[in-house]
Design an enzyme around this catalytic site. Sequence first.
Site, short mmCIF file in Angstrom:
data_model
loop_
_atom_site.label_atom_id
_atom_site.label_comp_id
_atom_site.label_asym_id
_atom_site.label_seq_id
_atom_site.Cartn_x
_atom_site.Cartn_y
_atom_site.Cartn_z
N ASN A 8 -42.44 -94.52 66.86
CA ASN A 8 -42.93 -94.87 65.53
C ASN A 8 -43.99 -93.82 65.19
OD1 ASN A 8 -44.23 -95.84 63.28
ND2 ASN A 8 -44.47 -97.92 64.04
N ALA A 10 -46.04 -93.57 62.95
CA ALA A 10 -47.30 -94.11 62.42
C ALA A 10 -48.20 -94.65 63.53
CB ALA A 10 -47.01 -95.22 61.41
N CYS A 11 -47.71 -94.68 64.75
CA CYS A 11 -48.45 -95.25 65.89
C CYS A 11 -49.05 -94.13 66.73
CB CYS A 11 -47.48 -96.09 66.73
SG CYS A 11 -48.18 -96.67 68.29
N GLY A 12 -50.37 -94.17 66.90
CA GLY A 12 -51.06 -93.15 67.70
C GLY A 12 -50.60 -93.13 69.15
N ARG A 15 -47.31 -91.34 69.17
CA ARG A 15 -47.50 -89.90 68.95
C ARG A 15 -48.04 -89.22 70.20
NH1 ARG A 15 -49.80 -91.84 64.15
NH2 ARG A 15 -51.89 -91.30 64.88
#
Length: 139
Positions: A8, A10-12, A15
């Site tokens: 995802n 948008a997820c740190g 990432r």
Amino acid sequence: MDVVIYHNPACGTSRNALALIRHAGVEPRVIEYLHQPPSRERLRELIRQSGLGVRQAIRQKEASYLSLGLDDPGLDDEALLDAMLREPILINRPFVQTPMGTRLCRPSEVVLDILPPVTRPFAKEDGEVVIDATGRRVR
């Protein structure tokens, strides 16, 4: 090395796991599971291979977790899987699969357990050091 990450962007945490995989010199197959959710059998397999129960693989911090009543301890695995497949945001992330194993990589540095040794320094996007200047994993 064949590596798959259920990601995802948008997820740190997701990432950072992806960055660690790439830092290890591996270009993974990235599956943005919000757009391409796994099948029921694939999700069940990822959870099993990770050594988790279904409840451990559901994202309890999502608002829909409570609004759907998923905190009910009487719900069985099938009901939880149904919810995760209806609303993929409920699938905890990132799941990573390599020839060395499958893990839910929370925290992101768990991915190092299933990658070849990484000795070059690495810090997460927030600056937290994961591999120090001497090439040692910081725990």
